[in-house]
Design a protein around this motif. Structure first.
Motif, PDB file in Angstrom:
ATOM      1  N   GLY A 304       4.183   7.460  -9.109  1.00 60.05           N
ATOM      2  CA  GLY A 304       4.372   7.827  -9.116  1.00 60.05           C
ATOM      3  C   GLY A 304       3.731   6.169  -8.158  1.00 60.05           C
ATOM      4  O   GLY A 304       3.384   6.080  -6.974  1.00 60.05           O
ATOM      5  N   ARG A 305       3.050   5.944  -8.505  1.00 61.63           N
ATOM      6  CA  ARG A 305       1.894   4.753  -7.838  1.00 61.63           C
ATOM      7  C   ARG A 305       2.842   3.806  -7.464  1.00 61.63           C
ATOM      8  O   ARG A 305       2.737   3.315  -6.945  1.00 61.63           O
ATOM      9  CB  ARG A 305       0.938   4.169  -9.372  1.00 61.63           C
ATOM     10  N   SER A 306       4.123   3.109  -8.367  1.00 61.13           N
ATOM     11  CA  SER A 306       5.032   2.634  -7.566  1.00 61.13           C
ATOM     12  C   SER A 306       5.842   3.578  -6.826  1.00 61.13           C
ATOM     13  O   SER A 306       5.708   2.355  -6.244  1.00 61.13           O
ATOM     14  CB  SER A 306       5.962   2.353  -9.120  1.00 61.13           C
ATOM     15  N   LEU A 307       6.114   4.054  -7.077  1.00 60.83           N
ATOM     16  CA  LEU A 307       6.560   4.862  -5.379  1.00 60.83           C
ATOM     17  C   LEU A 307       5.776   5.108  -4.086  1.00 60.83           C
ATOM     18  O   LEU A 307       6.206   4.581  -3.165  1.00 60.83           O
ATOM     19  CB  LEU A 307       6.311   6.170  -5.987  1.00 60.83           C
ATOM     20  N   ALA A 308       4.293   4.823  -4.478  1.00 63.12           N
ATOM     21  CA  ALA A 308       3.810   4.722  -2.839  1.00 63.12           C
ATOM     22  C   ALA A 308       3.716   2.740  -2.937  1.00 63.12           C
ATOM     23  O   ALA A 308       3.856   3.128  -1.986  1.00 63.12           O
ATOM     24  CB  ALA A 308       2.000   5.603  -3.748  1.00 63.12           C
ATOM     25  N   SER A 309       3.477   2.317  -3.638  1.00 62.45           N
ATOM     26  CA  SER A 309       3.774   1.379  -3.199  1.00 62.45           C
ATOM     27  C   SER A 309       5.044   0.321  -2.820  1.00 62.45           C
ATOM     28  O   SER A 309       5.662   0.214  -2.033  1.00 62.45           O
ATOM     29  CB  SER A 309       3.516  -0.197  -5.123  1.00 62.45           C
ATOM     30  N   LYS A 310       6.549   1.413  -2.999  1.00 61.29           N
ATOM     31  CA  LYS A 310       7.738   1.148  -2.671  1.00 61.29           C
ATOM     32  C   LYS A 310       7.500   1.217  -1.909  1.00 61.29           C
ATOM     33  O   LYS A 310       8.290   0.769  -0.565  1.00 61.29           O
ATOM     34  CB  LYS A 310       9.115   1.433  -3.870  1.00 61.29           C
TER      35      LYS A 310
END
Length: 443
Positions: A304-310
């Motif tokens: 989830g955190r990496s998806l938001a950054s991407k």
């Protein structure tokens, strides 16, 4: 002859010198120049002034407009066909030069010959409107259709009345249109396309645009009603594009927050600290963006955190992006199936009162059970708090001596003297004999 040419050349050179000298020429020189002009047949025309407005009018008149379309008349040949095997229409749109567009329509509904002719006419007008034609000459083989659209024949059939209304609606989108009747010999290509659609299966001829019409053109077109709801972007857009009187109805926090955004061609963007402008999305488009970034062509099913950054690096933004990305990853089946196993326990851990093994035991009596061999019907059980090790012994009767014997034989002789023994203070566990034994052993 040579002398005359030499004199004429000298006279021209003298005139040029006089023009360069300008107002310094005297009256005698002007009269001398006039005599030379009369002698050799020369004529002097003084250049007049060109007004600035005339030059501007010339430029405006001859400069073509941007995107100006040349009013060239196109010719449209239409024909319909209906038989036992089916019905269809043929359309041929001929433009300037050798430009030709051909279309073959196959109907999935029953249509008479006149209805097929009207369908061909309407399909041709739609094609002309799509090509953005201003002037159109329509040639049809149907004398009935040509006279009805030109208001020569009266229309009585209800279905043809609807087709005629549809024709007038499309005709209003063209600047100039003329419909005329032509014999079959002058409309052979459109007739062949109509027969192709009514007798053959589609896609047999790839050089012609072939389509299938499921419903008649006179049926009402589907109109999707859009119910627009207020989104989080509306107050920010109103503050950025509104007048000072309209901005006053918002709070200071909303006005301060709007300073992080900007409007470009009616689209709201958020300014980033270390990135380009981020396009703001309405609530209905969150799911599609997250699905493409998370599970698209180049996706790796990240957290989830990496998806938001991407998503932010893809230049998209909405206020609840981190929360929505975390919830989206939880719903992804592949992410849950192939993710690492969680190391956390399924429930909250309980504190351990025993710091090392076999230092604290819990004892209790279980029974009575059905009488077994040697009249055994009770069980004395002891459990270590740290290792959960169990020691048990069957009893026929419950006495303090048997409790003390169990402590010595099952616990102390095997695991050493414990620090504490926990019981429910029953009669046997709280007896004087058991209490004195525990005090003697330092328990």
């Amino acid at each position: 002859m040579e002398e005359e040419r030499r004199d004429e050349k000298l006279t021209r050179e003298r005139l040029q010198e006089e023009e360069q000298e300008g107002p310094e020429l005297g009256v005698c020189k002007i009269s001398e120049r006039n005599q030379c002009e009369n002698k050799y047949g020369l004529q002097y025309d003084k250049k007049g002034k060109v007004g600035a407005q005339a030059l501007a009018d010339f430029v405006v008149e001859l400069t073509p407009e941007v995107g100006e379309r040349v009013n060239t008349q196109w010719t449209l040949f239409v024909d319909g066909s209906s038989n036992e095997s089916g019905s269809g229409a043929g359309v041929k749109l001929q433009g300037p030069g050798e430009l030709v567009l051909e279309q073959s329509l196959r109907f999935q509904f029953k249509a008479s010959n006149n209805q097929a002719e009207y369908e061909a006419l309407i399909a041709g007008l739609k094609l002309a409107i799509e090509v953005k034609i201003d002037s159109l000459l329509v040639r049809t083989y149907s004398l009935l259709v040509a006279n009805q659209v030109n208001e020569v024949f009266q229309v009585k059939e209800p279905a043809l009345i609807k087709y005629l209304e549809r024709f007038w609606l499309l005709m209003s989108r063209l600047k100039e249109i003329v419909v005329e009747f032509v014999p079959r010999t002058q409309n052979q290509r459109a007739d062949a396309l109509a027969k192709l659609a009514s007798t053959r299966k589609p896609r047999n001829n790839r050089s012609v645009i072939q389509e299938t019409l499921a419903n008649p053109s006179i049926e009402g077109e589907l109109v999707a009603s859009v119910d627009r709801q207020n989104t989080w972007m509306d107050p920010i857009a109103d503050i950025l594009a509104g007048e000072p009187s309209g901005v006053m109805r918002y709070t200071k926090e909303q006005i301060r927050e709007a300073g992080h955004y900007t409007l470009l061609d009616g689209t709201l963007f958020r300014r980033g600290f270390s990135s380009l402008l981020l396009r703001c999305l309405p609530p209905g488009k969150y799911e599609s963006v997250m699905a493409e970034v998370h599970g698209g062509v180049c996706a790796s099913h990240i957290g989830g955190r990496s998806l938001a950054s991407k998503v932010l690096r893809a230049e998209f933004y909405w206020p609840t992006i981190r929360k929505d990305c975390a919830e989206f990853v939880k719903k992804c089946e592949k992410s849950q199936m192939f993710a690492d196993l969680p190391k956390a326990p399924p429930e909250q851990l309980a504190t351990i009162s025993s710091p090392w093994p076999f230092t604290m035991w819990g004892v209790d009596l279980v029974g009575p059970f059905p009488t077994a061999r040697s009249q055994m019907k009770f069980i004395l059980v002891a459990v270590d708090y740290f290792t959960k090790w169990v020691e048990a012994e069957p009893l026929a009767s419950i006495t303090a001596g048997k409790i003390v014997k169990f402590y010595w034989k099952k616990i102390m002789c095997r695991f050493g003297v414990p620090r504490a023994i926990v019981s429910d203070n029953g009669t046997q566990f709280a007896s004087n004999q058991a209490r004195e034994f525990c005090e003697e052993m330092g328990i």
